[in-house]
Every structure is written in structure tokens, then in C-alpha cells.
Scaffold this active site. Structure first.
Site, PDB file in Angstrom:
ATOM      1  N   GLU A 104       1.081  -0.922   0.025  1.00 38.51           N
ATOM      2  CA  GLU A 104       0.024  -0.443   0.079  1.00 38.51           C
ATOM      3  C   GLU A 104       0.607   1.354   0.268  1.00 38.51           C
ATOM      4  O   GLU A 104       1.122   2.475   0.993  1.00 38.51           O
ATOM      5  CB  GLU A 104      -0.726   0.066   1.631  1.00 38.51           C
ATOM      6  CG  GLU A 104      -2.332  -1.370   0.974  1.00 38.51           C
ATOM      7  CD  GLU A 104      -3.572  -0.745   2.570  1.00 38.51           C
ATOM      8  OE1 GLU A 104      -3.228   0.241   2.854  1.00 38.51           O
ATOM      9  OE2 GLU A 104      -4.322  -1.556   2.357  1.00 38.51           O
ATOM     10  N   GLU A 128      -6.366  -7.656  -0.602  1.00 40.13           N
ATOM     11  CA  GLU A 128      -7.246  -7.712   1.122  1.00 40.13           C
ATOM     12  C   GLU A 128      -8.615  -7.178   0.726  1.00 40.13           C
ATOM     13  O   GLU A 128      -9.063  -6.391   0.114  1.00 40.13           O
ATOM     14  CB  GLU A 128      -5.529  -6.795   1.880  1.00 40.13           C
ATOM     15  CG  GLU A 128      -4.129  -6.472   1.777  1.00 40.13           C
ATOM     16  CD  GLU A 128      -3.621  -5.953   3.344  1.00 40.13           C
ATOM     17  OE1 GLU A 128      -4.802  -5.456   3.459  1.00 40.13           O
ATOM     18  OE2 GLU A 128      -2.751  -5.989   2.566  1.00 40.13           O
ATOM     19  N   TRP A 161     -10.441   0.029  12.100  1.00 41.84           N
ATOM     20  CA  TRP A 161      -9.577   1.245  12.149  1.00 41.84           C
ATOM     21  C   TRP A 161     -10.554   2.387  11.776  1.00 41.84           C
ATOM     22  O   TRP A 161     -10.569   3.432  11.467  1.00 41.84           O
ATOM     23  CB  TRP A 161      -8.527   0.997  11.097  1.00 41.84           C
ATOM     24  CG  TRP A 161      -8.074   0.863  10.075  1.00 41.84           C
ATOM     25  CD1 TRP A 161      -7.847  -0.489   9.373  1.00 41.84           C
ATOM     26  CD2 TRP A 161      -9.640   1.116   8.170  1.00 41.84           C
ATOM     27  NE1 TRP A 161      -9.040  -1.007   8.251  1.00 41.84           N
ATOM     28  CE2 TRP A 161      -9.382  -0.126   7.912  1.00 41.84           C
ATOM     29  CE3 TRP A 161     -10.702   2.306   8.725  1.00 41.84           C
ATOM     30  CZ2 TRP A 161     -10.607   0.094   6.465  1.00 41.84           C
ATOM     31  CZ3 TRP A 161     -11.506   1.723   7.539  1.00 41.84           C
ATOM     32  CH2 TRP A 161     -11.029   0.875   6.362  1.00 41.84           C
TER      33      TRP A 161
HETATM   34  C1  GLA Z   1      -3.862  -2.596   4.790  1.00 42.77           C
HETATM   35  C2  GLA Z   1      -3.091  -2.953   5.140  1.00 42.77           C
HETATM   36  C3  GLA Z   1      -2.759  -4.401   6.058  1.00 42.77           C
HETATM   37  C4  GLA Z   1      -3.179  -4.224   7.110  1.00 42.77           C
HETATM   38  C5  GLA Z   1      -4.553  -3.590   6.390  1.00 42.77           C
HETATM   39  C6  GLA Z   1      -5.899  -4.269   8.410  1.00 42.77           C
HETATM   40  O1  GLA Z   1      -4.840  -2.821   4.113  1.00 42.77           O
HETATM   41  O2  GLA Z   1      -2.197  -3.158   3.776  1.00 42.77           O
HETATM   42  O3  GLA Z   1      -1.067  -4.604   6.096  1.00 42.77           O
HETATM   43  O4  GLA Z   1      -2.934  -3.253   7.925  1.00 42.77           O
HETATM   44  O5  GLA Z   1      -5.295  -2.397   5.800  1.00 42.77           O
HETATM   45  O6  GLA Z   1      -7.390  -4.105   7.843  1.00 42.77           O
END
Ligand code: GLA
Ligand code: GLA
Length: 692
Positions: free
Chosen positions: A182, A333, A341
Site C-alpha cells: 500500500e 486484501e 481502524w
Molecule cells: C491495509 C494493510 C494491511 C492491514 C490492513 C488492515 O490493507 O495493507 O497490512 O493493515 O490494512 O485493515
């Protein structure tokens, strides 16, 4: 097209590998893009074997297999385990994890760990750390603390990736690579500052040129030395701000390529390379078309966060991601129920996780991976949803993911090699996104919402809508909508005019063609270099504090005063009682050009008006609606050699029944059906021969 995995001969494992560490990145030798990623539906999760005793790994893999997983992603934060001390590498545990996964027939995607450099590196070489725009150096303990512009950090990245490629690049159970994790913040340290000034010098050659195109005669901005040019993310001259975005994009492209070249040169050509772009898809810190150009396919991280799935917005985000490479993609993901979060990290409805997986597939995803497999016992994300619990036993969501596994097993063969195909494209352009965001003029002018205003009525009629880069090829589309094309360069104008002259139907939204390549105002009124083709123009733009009447409906937030300059251009919409300046004036005009047409819509209009405008546009462009489905039911189609897959999801809270235009094969339940009953979050996956 289906392709089976080519396994490297086992002998290759024992063959000596050239030492890559420390060497300059070798020239890429990669030929055709591998397509193992699209050969079946992939299901799995992010797994962190480094967080658990090795004796436990087999149980994890057994449980993954138990819910139908066929892929797992590992490694992306494990640098301190791979290189515990400087120059001391240990990849053996990774190789063992990969080979153990093979025993369960679970393929592996390897993440490079460059999102989280180890503590010894932060301590010994603080120049690898990111510097914020305010000049603060970020410390250790979180992630994303590295500088994408630090030459030393890039060298460290090359070294660790070389070691990984050496260990895993010919490992038959590894199907691909994810670079970093990310991509988010850029760095404003000395190396980046120097690179910025070098970049400007290379682009403009002379300061005179830069001063001219940025119009620095304004507010004494005239620069007499390159290093006077500011380097921070403050509000500044819009010409500078646009160039800064392009520079940052280039830094990310280079940061990625630094690793990509090492993987391409050293790994099996069947191992794909992607990266997981997060930020809910629409994030625009950098240009995502540029980032994806070097990758084999795009991936993103699909999170709902607070609340529940917003089907149009989330579906459009999938379409945006598919458009990054104009091919199928992966959801690298997604949340197993809930995140940690959001302001309220609520659980999705029962069945909603499955509906999300199917929405992803319906929009062109061939992989869906949960984040994460199991919660670490500590660390910043202990509260996040996971597939199994800290004790190693399945959590309540496990059964729903198992159902997805069963679904995928039943449908994978039929879906392989298919993808969404649309006669309609919505154009997206990062330059324009930035330009409008720099100078919004109305706090509620949200370009994604504007895009979705056009998207919804199109999506309601069609099984697929493309969202693609404005500068890319358009000839396969009957209808093209550019909701926010604020920057229209001469080249872009030529590209779009060519599309229209070739028989295409183009619709431009408000604010189109105000600016040029330097984010400068065009001398010619909007849509600038397309005004002549349109045979009309924008006399003035107005931010609205109150809604105004238009075409029997209403416009909010934005209204432009249009005028017709050629007899061939006709008025599609007129303002009614408005703000006194535009009353009775044209709000939308259209001009036929041969078999094509160009339309300019100068206001943000209500949904009913938009639906009729898009209905008419589809009619004129010869775009035939797909079959009708009830409210709350989303229709998605994927096409492939001689067959069409129809995916239906009920996103509503009431049961719905859908009658099909013809008998179709029910891939989830078996048999041929002519109607389906969908409970809330219910899914149907149907197949019929193409053309029927
Ligand atoms: C992002 C990150 C992951 C994790 C998720 C949590 O997608 O890539 O490592 O922190 O958020 O929702
Ligand atoms: C102030 C400043 C001007 C200009 C206007 C814009 O009055 O003095 O330079 O910025 O605002 O409204």
C-alpha cells in the site's frame, strides 16, 4: 484464455544462482506477462508465519485448506526476520513455509518487506527514514517510515529482494510477487529535494520556461535558481502543485521499478508481479495508471470500514481498478467481517462478506484474499477481524469464508478466462482530479460523487461499465463519459475529437477543458481546445449556494452558463428559474459530428434527470440495456469464449425474485433456471452460451 502453471524443473533448485546482492539492477528479460493469476479463482489470506512457532504452521495451512484456500500471501512485513542483522540473511524459514504450503496445495504470493525496514537500519542509517513535509524525520515502531527517494534505502531494497529472488524465484509453489505494501507517503528529505530540482531541470531546461508556464510573475514567485523552487505539500502555485504530483508519481514508479527489475531478471517468468494499492481505490497521492504500467496486473485492498457495503461506490472502485490495466485484477486484501481502524469497526451482516467476494468477482477480480489469517498477539492491529482467532481456532466468520471456498470450487472453471466487457467507458484522469482538488471552488464538489452520478444510471442498465484512463484507446466504446476532465491538453483534445469523428459519442461533464497541461487557464473558454468541435462554450461557471431549476429538475453545487455558437449544436437542457445570471440559458448542449456526437453538461443535475440523459445517450449511441433486475439487485456479467456468466447479488434487506430473459445454468445449485430467488446478501451465478 486458460493456462496451466508451468513448474520449473526441480533440478533448477539445486543449480547455482548468480549473486545479485549489491549489483546494479540487471536488465529485465521478462517476455510475455504470465497469466496464472487469471487461470482460476483464487481464495486465501495474508499469513504471517514469522509471528508463530513453526510447529504451528501445518495447522494453519490445514485450516486454510479446510475453507477452500488455494493461495496465501506471506512476507510483506518480515524484514527483521529475513535480515536480523545487517548483511545476515535468513530466507530458509520462508522457503520452508512455501514448501509446507505446497503440501496443502496452497500457492504462495511473496510480499517484499520494504514497507517495514528493520530497526538496525533505522538506527544506523537515519537517512533512509522518511521526512515529512514539515521537516520531521519519522522514527521506528510503525510502518511506512522509509523514504522512497533515499538512494541508500533503494540499495537496501535491491539487496533484500535479490536475496528473496535467489531463494524463491524458481520455487514452483511461488506464483507471484507483491512489491511493498500500500504505497502511501512520499518523503521530503534532502535526497528527494535534490531529485525534485533535477526533475524540474530535466523537464523545463531553463528557469525562464518554468517561470513562464507557471506564471510566476504572480506574487513574486519568479525563480532565479532551481533550488529556490519550494518543495513541500503546502498550498502553492497550481502549476507547481501539479508538477509535484507528477514528480511524486515518478518517485513511486522508480521506487517500485528498483525492485521489479530484480524480480523480473531473477525469477521464473511465470511468477507475476503486482502490488496491493489500498486507500479505498480512489486515493490520488500519485497516478495509479503510471504505477500499474510496469506490473502484470493490478491489485487493491477492498475495505468497507464503518457501516456496510455501498454497492455502487464499491463496484465502481472495482471497475476503476480493472481499468488500471484494462484487465482482470485481484483483491489482495479484504476484511474478514470487520476492521480495526474505522470510527466504529462494526461487523458486516451475515452473508455480506460473501456478497462482497462475489461483487469483486462480478467486476473482474480473479483473486480474493482476507486480511488477515490470524491476529498477532500484539502489534498495532490486534483488534482487527481475522479468519481464525489468536488461539488458532476458526472464528465465526470462518464458515462464511468456507462457503465462498465452496462457491469458487463450483464456478472457477466456468469463470476462468472470462471478464467484464462494456460498450461504455467513464474516463478518469489524475491530472484533472488534482487540478480540481487544488482549487475546488465549492467545498462539496466531490469528483468521485460526480463520477458516480453518471455511473449509477449506466450500471443500472448494463452488466458492466468500464472506468478507464482518459488518454488510453477508446475506439471499442460506443459511449464515453468524461465527468471531470478539467485539464484538456491539445493532445487530449485531438484524442477525444478523433474518437468523436470516428463515430464515438462523448459526454463531457462540468469544469471540462478549463486548464492546460501546466494547470494554466486556457485562453479559450471551456471546453478549451474542444469548444470548436462542440460548437458552443461555457460563458461562465458558478458555484451554487442554492439549488437551481434545470430541465424540469434541479442542479446543485455547480452550474455553468453555456452558449451555442453553431447552428448544428442543439440545447439539451435549459435552466429554469435560477440565480438571475443563467435563467433560461442552456445547461447542456450537443452537437452531432458525422455518426458521432459531443455533448457538454454544465451542471451537477439530479438523479432523475441524469437517468433520462444517460438513457437518451445510450439510445443514440446504440448501447442496448441488459435485462432488467429489481431494485437492490446488482447484475454483473463476465464474458469469455462462447459463454456469458451472469452474477446477481441482492444488496438489499428484503428477498427479491429475478426473472431471467432465458433459461440459464445455475452454477451454485445445479440445474437450469429461468428465475432466481435471492435472500438478502443472496448470490446467484449463472451461465449461458454467448449470444442467447
Ligand atoms: C491495509 C494493510 C494491511 C492491514 C490492513 C488492515 O490493507 O495493507 O497490512 O493493515 O490494512 O485493515
Ligand atoms: C485580498 C488580497 C488580494 C486578493 C483578494 C482575493 O483582498 O489583497 O490580493 O487575494 O483578497 O479576494
Amino acid at each position: 484464455m486458460k493456462r496451466t502453471l508451468l513448474f520449473a524443473p526441480l533440478l533448477a533448485l539445486a543449480a547455482p544462482m548468480p549473486a545479485l546482492a549489491g549489483a546494479a539492477p540487471p536488465v529485465a528479460t521478462h517476455e510475455a506477462a504470465p497469466d496464472v493469476q487469471f487461470s482460476r479463482l483464487w481464495l486465501g489470506s495474508a499469513w504471517y508465519p514469522e509471528q508463530w512457532p513453526e510447529e504451528r504452521w501445518a495447522d494453519d495451512l490445514r485450516l486454510m485448506k479446510g475453507h477452500g484456500a488455494n493461495v496465501v500471501r506471506i512476507g510483506e512485513f518480515a524484514w527483521s526476520r529475513m535480515e536480523p542483522r545487517e548483511g545476515e540473511y535468513d530466507m530458509s524459514w520462508l522457503v520452508r513455509a512455501v514448501r509446507l504450503a505446497a503440501k496443502y496445495d496452497i500457492k504462495v504470493v511473496i510480499g517484499t518487506p520494504t514497507d517495514t525496514p528493520p530497526a538496525w537500519m533505522s538506527q544506523k542509517y537515519p537517512d533512509i527514514l522518511r521526512v515529512t513535509s514539515d521537516g520531521d524525520r519519522v522514527g521506528h515502531g510503525g510502518r511506512r517510515q522509509f523514504s522512497i527517494s533515499s538512494p541508500r534505502y533503494r540499495q537496501f531494497c535491491r539487496d533484500i529482494v535479490s536475496r528473496m529472488v535467489k531463494a524463491l524465484g524458481h520455487e514452483p509453489n511461488v506464483i507471484g510477487w507483491q512489491i511493498g505494501n500500500e504505497y502511501t507517503e512520499e518523503s521530503y528529505g534532502p535526497a528527494a529535494r535534490q531529485a525534485w530540482h533535477d526533475w524540474l531541470k530535466a523537464k523545463y531546461g531553463t528557469l525562464d520556461r518554468l517561470n513562464e508556464v507557471w506564471t510566476t510573475a504572480y506574487w513574486s514567485q519568479t525563480y532565479t535558481a532551481w533550488d529556490q523552487v519550494p518543495f513541500n505539500d503546502d498550498k502553492n502555485n497550481p502549476g507547481l502543485m501539479l508538477d509535484l504530483k507528477r514528480f511524486i508519481t515518478g518517485q513511486w514508479v522508480d521506487f517500485q521499478k528498483n525492485q521489479l527489475d530484480v524480480i523480473r531478471a531473477g525469477a521464473d517468468s511465470d511468477q507475476f508481479i503486482t502490488t496491493n494499492l489500498g486507500g479505498l481505490g480512489w486515493a490520488n497521492r500519485f497516478d495509479r495508471y503510471a504505477i500499474n504500467r510496469d506490473l502484470d496486473f493490478a491489485s487493491w485492498d477492498d475495505y468497507v470500514g464503518q457501516g456496510h457495503l455501498k454497492p455502487y461506490r464499491n463496484g465502481a472502485t472495482h471497475d476503476l481498478v480493472r481499468g488500471w490495466k484494462r484487465k482482470n485484477f485481484w483483491v489482495m486484501e479484504t476484511q474478514p467481517g470487520f476492521v480495526n481502524w474505522a470510527p466504529v469497526s462494526n461487523i458486516l451482516h451475515p452473508g455480506e462478506t460473501r456478497a462482497m467476494a462475489w461483487q469483486a468477482v462480478g467486476h473482474g477480480a480473479d483473486g480474493v484474499l482476507y486480511w488477515q489469517w490470524r491476529n498477532a498477539l500484539n502489534g498495532q492491529e490486534t483488534m482487527h477481524g481475522s479468519v481464525i482467532g489468536p488461539g488458532g481456532e476458526p472464528l465465526p466468520i470462518y464458515d462464511e469464508i468456507k462457503r465462498i471456498g465452496e462457491d469458487f470450487a463450483k464456478t472457477s472453471d466456468a469463470l476462468a478466462g472470462t471478464g467484464p466487457v462494456s460498450p461504455v467507458a467513464i474516463l478518469q484522469d489524475y491530472d484533472s482530479r488534482w487540478a480540481i482538488d487544488f482549487q475546488k471552488h465549492h467545498k462539496d464538489y466531490d469528483q468521485i460523487e460526480v463520477l458516480l452520478d453518471y455511473y449509477r444510471p449506466l450500471k443500472d442498465e448494463l452488466g458492466a461499465v468500464d472506468i478507464v484512463e482518459a488518454a488510453g484507446p477508446l475506439d471499442k466504446y460506443k459511449l464515453v463519459v468524461a465527468p471531470d476532465l478539467n485539464i484538456i491538453t491539445d493532445a487530449m483534445a485531438k484524442h477525444l475529437a478523433g474518437y468523436v469523428r470516428g463515430g464515438g459519442h462523448l459526454i463531457l461533464g462540468p469544469r471540462s477543458g478549463l486548464k492546460d497541461a501546466f494547470n494554466r487557464l486556457h485562453l479559450q473558454r471551456q471546453p478549451g481546445p474542444l469548444a470548436d468541435l462542440l460548437g458552443g462554450r461555457v460563458e461562465q461557471f458558478y458555484a451554487l449556494d442554492e439549488p437551481v431549476a434545470v430541465g424540469g429538475g434541479e442542479a446543485k453545487i455547480w452550474a455553468e452558463d453555456l452558449s451555442v455558437k453553431t447552428p448544428g449544436a442543439k440545447v439539451l437542457l435549459r435552466y429554469g428559474k435560477a440565480n438571475g445570471w443563467i435563467d433560461g440559458h442552456p445547461a447542456a448542449i450537443e452537437r452531432k459530428v458525422g455518426k458521432g456526437s459531443i455533448t457538454y453538461v454544465g451542471a451537477l443535475i439530479d438523479d432523475t434527470l441524469m437517468a433520462s440523459l444517460m438513457g437518451k445517450a445510450m439510445d443514440e449511441a446504440g448501447v442496448r440495456p441488459d435485462f432488467a433486475v429489481p431494485d437492490d439487485v446488482e447484475l454483473m456479467t463476465r464474458r469469455g469464449e462462447g459463454r456469458r456468466i451472469v452474477i446477481l447479488i441482492n444488496h438489499g434487506r428484503d428477498a427479491r425474485s429475478v426473472s431471467l430473459p432465458a433459461s440459464m445454468r445455475d452454477l451454485l445449485n445445479g440445474g437450469d433456471v429461468s428465475a432466481v430467488q435471492l435472500e438478502p446478501e443472496g448470490v446467484a451465478v449463472l451461465e449461458r452460451p454467448e449470444g442467447k
